[in-house]
Scaffold this active site. Structure first.
Site, PDB file in Angstrom:
ATOM      1  N   GLU A 143       0.802  -1.227   0.000  1.00  0.00           N
ATOM      2  CA  GLU A 143       0.000   0.000   0.000  1.00  0.00           C
ATOM      3  C   GLU A 143       0.829   1.269   0.000  1.00  0.00           C
ATOM      4  O   GLU A 143       0.473   2.246  -0.660  1.00  0.00           O
ATOM      5  CB  GLU A 143      -0.988   0.007   1.171  1.00  0.00           C
ATOM      6  CG  GLU A 143      -2.210  -0.908   0.951  1.00  0.00           C
ATOM      7  CD  GLU A 143      -2.004  -2.324   1.451  1.00  0.00           C
ATOM      8  OE1 GLU A 143      -0.967  -2.553   2.119  1.00  0.00           O
ATOM      9  OE2 GLU A 143      -2.853  -3.196   1.187  1.00  0.00           O
TER      10      GLU A 143
ATOM     11  N   HIS B   4     -11.909  -4.181   9.265  1.00  0.00           N
ATOM     12  CA  HIS B   4     -12.508  -4.077   7.925  1.00  0.00           C
ATOM     13  C   HIS B   4     -13.811  -3.278   7.944  1.00  0.00           C
ATOM     14  O   HIS B   4     -14.681  -3.491   7.100  1.00  0.00           O
ATOM     15  CB  HIS B   4     -12.825  -5.462   7.353  1.00  0.00           C
ATOM     16  CG  HIS B   4     -11.641  -6.269   6.926  1.00  0.00           C
ATOM     17  ND1 HIS B   4     -10.827  -6.916   7.809  1.00  0.00           N
ATOM     18  CD2 HIS B   4     -11.141  -6.537   5.692  1.00  0.00           C
ATOM     19  CE1 HIS B   4      -9.877  -7.563   7.138  1.00  0.00           C
ATOM     20  NE2 HIS B   4     -10.042  -7.345   5.863  1.00  0.00           N
TER      21      HIS B   4
HETATM   22  C1  LIG Z   1      -2.790  -4.545   4.354  1.00  0.00           C
HETATM   23  C2  LIG Z   1      -3.883  -5.287   3.681  1.00  0.00           C
HETATM   24  N1  LIG Z   1      -4.113  -5.097   2.367  1.00  0.00           N
HETATM   25  C3  LIG Z   1      -5.106  -5.771   1.747  1.00  0.00           C
HETATM   26  C4  LIG Z   1      -5.872  -6.652   2.436  1.00  0.00           C
HETATM   27  C5  LIG Z   1      -6.986  -7.420   1.739  1.00  0.00           C
HETATM   28  N2  LIG Z   1      -6.622  -8.829   1.635  1.00  0.00           N
HETATM   29  C6  LIG Z   1      -7.012  -9.725   2.561  1.00  0.00           C
HETATM   30  S1  LIG Z   1      -6.335 -11.227   2.341  1.00  0.00           S
HETATM   31  C7  LIG Z   1      -5.529 -10.722   0.947  1.00  0.00           C
HETATM   32  C8  LIG Z   1      -4.655 -11.670   0.209  1.00  0.00           C
HETATM   33  C9  LIG Z   1      -3.600 -12.209   1.090  1.00  0.00           C
HETATM   34  O1  LIG Z   1      -2.806 -13.104   0.377  1.00  0.00           O
HETATM   35  P1  LIG Z   1      -1.712 -13.989   1.106  1.00  0.00           P
HETATM   36  O2  LIG Z   1      -0.850 -13.133   1.972  1.00  0.00           O
HETATM   37  O3  LIG Z   1      -1.043 -14.778   0.063  1.00  0.00           O
HETATM   38  O4  LIG Z   1      -2.554 -14.920   2.080  1.00  0.00           O
HETATM   39  P2  LIG Z   1      -3.622 -16.036   1.684  1.00  0.00           P
HETATM   40  O5  LIG Z   1      -4.947 -15.365   1.670  1.00  0.00           O
HETATM   41  O6  LIG Z   1      -3.258 -16.599   0.372  1.00  0.00           O
HETATM   42  O7  LIG Z   1      -3.536 -17.032   2.785  1.00  0.00           O
HETATM   43  C10 LIG Z   1      -5.786  -9.373   0.699  1.00  0.00           C
HETATM   44  C11 LIG Z   1      -5.264  -8.595  -0.428  1.00  0.00           C
HETATM   45  C12 LIG Z   1      -5.608  -6.811   3.810  1.00  0.00           C
HETATM   46  N3  LIG Z   1      -6.350  -7.646   4.569  1.00  0.00           N
HETATM   47  N4  LIG Z   1      -4.611  -6.136   4.404  1.00  0.00           N
END
Ligand SMILES: Cc1ncc(C[n+]2csc(CCOP(=O)(O)OP(=O)(O)O)c2C)c(N)n1
Ligand SMILES: [Mg+2]
Lengths: 312, 325
Positions: free
Chosen positions: B59, B128
């Site tokens: 971000e 959220h």
């Molecule tokens: C700082 C932040 N940016 C965006 C999000 C929205 N978001 C939630 S889970 C996710 C994907 C996360 O991917 P990863 O770290 O690979 O974990 P996974 O869900 O695959 O276990 C996103 C973009 C968030 N929760 N926090």
């Protein structure tokens, strides 16, 4: 592993029946990582978890009744209904929290590492995080920080190949996330995250190094998220054939076959385990369903220890 | 006129402006593959492949890069995914975007738009659910728009994409699927102009976003009590339309400010303070502010509903103000 799988299957079902509010991110297919890592830890070791945290919590010794009650938002839940799936924590078993912020757990884990180092105990702190989280500033800052202070921290990257709709290779500059360890002068390894014994071996080595003041390690456990990003995800960003292929590599089936081949367990014993776990899950659901909803005014508790600050 | 959803109207605004001006490009997390988490990019799927793309979860780099792109002549529009994740990149906004033009003696035009969802929605819990517009009202340097209808989001996004100043737009999660009338022909809505959603003679209600709709519901229910609300949707929070509010208060002599964000030091305090400074003589009753209880948003729907203001808070405040309670 099987306890995690069954808990997640129940959570999915309950969510689809409309019984659970909020978001649920399932750990199905990734169970070997939590199980393998946690087998190397003691109760007084710490972990920080993610939005996909049920598996970490269960493997670290969390109580599934209290977890299930939290998913239902009941007063008997781990967070008295204030947190829900994404914020389950049990400080008493060393779980310093799931996290709704991607990358949010890494700085917390290094803070636990600082505490351990200053107190001179032989504990360790583990940070679980996803492939997507490896692109946050928090990841890079935390690895550098842990390296220069030689903190007793192990970074466990759960590379399930997707960060919600984004493919890992489209958003990440390196082939292996463990390659990033080089930049921070710490050991980095990539392992098969669907092989619980491989996870155990790698984690054991890293945890021992951390306990012996050898500093942090980055472990990348390659796995696959078999379900949508959250329950209800339309999952239009990947082919069903890819998902089917990975169902053939899911960790529980592989390990069960090994246990049978090595004559450690027979099918009957496995069935008994499954039956026992099914009952535990049913108990947890019953516990949650029979628990009371919080009273509205309970929203105004738990902010500060002296219970002030709600009005002004 | 046609009837479309808030997210469709938003999609139309983006599409029309991108067709008109090829310096506009847009990026963020999870926008290009499935059409955005709330569907705003659905009508854009497959269009402008070089100008609509997904980013890593980075971000600080996402928001900061919008500034850099604006400085070299582009018009970036960034989706911030959830308003909560403005915080993980906050320095790029509060220390860079909001300061650079002023610090450099008015050099450069920061034509950039940050937009995305905010607000409470079914048990998304503390990380959220936030409404954090007040923070940007407090720290000088970015304009704030908060549209409440399909008509407003379309007209205001189009205006914002033609503006030469940095703008942040908050879209309440509960609004995306709401339908409303939108003209077939092109239109723009000027920033800084409030919309009087309903005229009334007893109490002025100043509000935005989801709370506009709660205020309208409250106004309907208060008819039977003989209380007539005038409802002003500010639409733009910075700069806010002081003239319209003062004129209304001069007519009704009473003011309620209703927002979803926390009551303590929420932007309602700023409005209340300004009105008592500049229109004190018109007030027949103390101003009432409505906002969330000062706690992080809890998960359980029972707790969430208790913490979050809705029409009932407005009804109760209005009756109290008119001396019925
Ligand atoms: C700082 C932040 N940016 C965006 C999000 C929205 N978001 C939630 S889970 C996710 C994907 C996360 O991917 P990863 O770290 O690979 O974990 P996974 O869900 O695959 O276990 C996103 C973009 C968030 N929760 N926090
Ligand atoms: Mg991932």
């Amino acid at each position: 592993m099987q306890k995690i799988r069954k808990f997640e299957q129940a959570a999915e079902q309950l969510f689809l029946e409309g019984k659970l509010p909020g978001f649920i991110h399932l750990y199905i297919g990734e169970e070997a990582i939590a199980a393998g890592v946690m087998a190397t830890l003691n109760k007084n070791d710490y972990i920080t978890s993610t939005h996909r945290g049920h598996g970490h919590m269960i493997a670290k010794g969390g109580d599934i009744n209290l977890m299930m009650a939290e998913l239902f938002g009941k007063t008997t839940g781990y967070c008295k209904g204030k947190g829900g799936s994404m914020h389950i924590a049990d400080f008493s078993v060393g779980v310093l929290g799931a996290n709704g912020v991607v990358g949010g757990g890494l700085p917390i884990a290094i803070g636990a590492g600082l505490g351990i180092k200053i107190k001179e105990t032989s504990q360790v702190a583990i940070a679980f995080f996803g492939d997507g989280a490896a692109n946050t500033g928090a990841f890079h800052e935390s690895l550098n920080f842990a390296s220069i202070f030689r903190l007793p921290v192990v970074f466990i990257n759960e590379n399930n190949q997707y960060a919600s709709t984004a493919k890992k290779q489209e958003t990440t500059s390196v082939e292996n996330i463990s390659d990033r360890a080089i930049s921070y002068s710490i050991p980095g390894v990539t392992i098969d995250g669907n092989n619980v014994l491989a996870v155990y071996e790698a984690a054991k080595e890293a945890v021992e190094r951390a306990r012996d003041k050898g500093g942090p390690t980055l472990i990348e456990a390659k796995t696959y998220r078999l379900k949508g990003h959250f329950v209800g995800d339309p999952t239009k960003y990947r082919e069903q054939t890819e998902v089917n292929n990975f169902w053939g590599k899911e960790p529980i089936n592989i390990f069960e076959k090994q246990l049978i081949n090595w004559e450690i367990l027979n099918q009957k014993e496995i069935n008994n385990i499954n039956e026992r776990l099914d009952n535990q899950i049913l108990e947890a659901i019953k516990f949650a369903e029979n628990s009371p909803e919080p009273l509205p005014e309970e929203a105004l508790t738990d902010l500060f220890v002296d219970d002030t600050g709600y009005d002004y | 006129m046609k009837t479309i959803t808030f997210s469709e109207a938003l999609g139309e605004a983006i599409l029309e402006e991108m067709q008109r001006d090829d310096t506009i490009f847009t990026y963020g997390e999870d926008i290009a593959k499935q059409g955005g988490i709330f569907g705003a990019y659905k009508s854009l799927l497959g269009k402008f492949p070089n100008r609509i793309f997904d980013t890593p979860i980075s971000e600080e780099a996402i928001y900061g890069s919008a500034l850099g792109a604006a400085l070299v002549g582009m018009r970036p529009m960034v989706e911030f995914h959830f308003s909560d994740f403005l915080f993980t990149g906050i320095q790029s906004i509060t220390l860079q975007i909001e300061k650079i033009r002023y610090m450099t003696g008015g050099q450069g035009k920061l034509h950039l738009l940050l937009r995305g969802p905010d607000g409470v929605s079914n048990s998304a819990a503390a990380q959220h659910s936030e409404s954090i517009e007040t923070i940007f009202m407090h720290i000088p340097g970015i304009k704030i728009i908060i549209p409440s209808t399909p008509y407003d989001i379309k007209g205001m996004i189009k205006t914002s994409l033609r503006s030469d100043d940095p703008i942040i737009c908050f879209e309440h999660k509960s609004l995306y699927s709401q339908k409303g009338e939108v003209p077939e022909e092109e239109y723009l809505i000027p920033l800084g102009k409030a919309d009087i959603k309903k005229e009334g003679k007893d109490i002025t209600v100043v509000t935005i976003s989801r709370m506009v709709h709660e205020s309208l519901k409250a106004a309907n229910e208060l008819v039977k009590d003989g209380i007539d609300l005038e409802i002003i949707d500010l639409r733009t929070l910075l700069p806010w339309d002081k003239e319209t509010v003062i004129k209304s208060v001069q007519k009704t002599n009473r003011l309620i400010i209703a927002h979803e964000t926390w009551r303590r030091a929420g932007w309602g305090a700023e409005i209340a303070s300004t009105i008592q400074e500049e229109a004190f003589d018109s007030l027949d009753a103390p101003i009432i502010r409505i906002g969330a209880y000062n706690v992080p948003m809890p998960f359980s729907s029972v707790l969430q509903n208790f913490v979050t203001p809705d029409k009932q808070n407005i009804i109760t405040a209005a009756k109290k103000m008119m001396g019925e309670m």
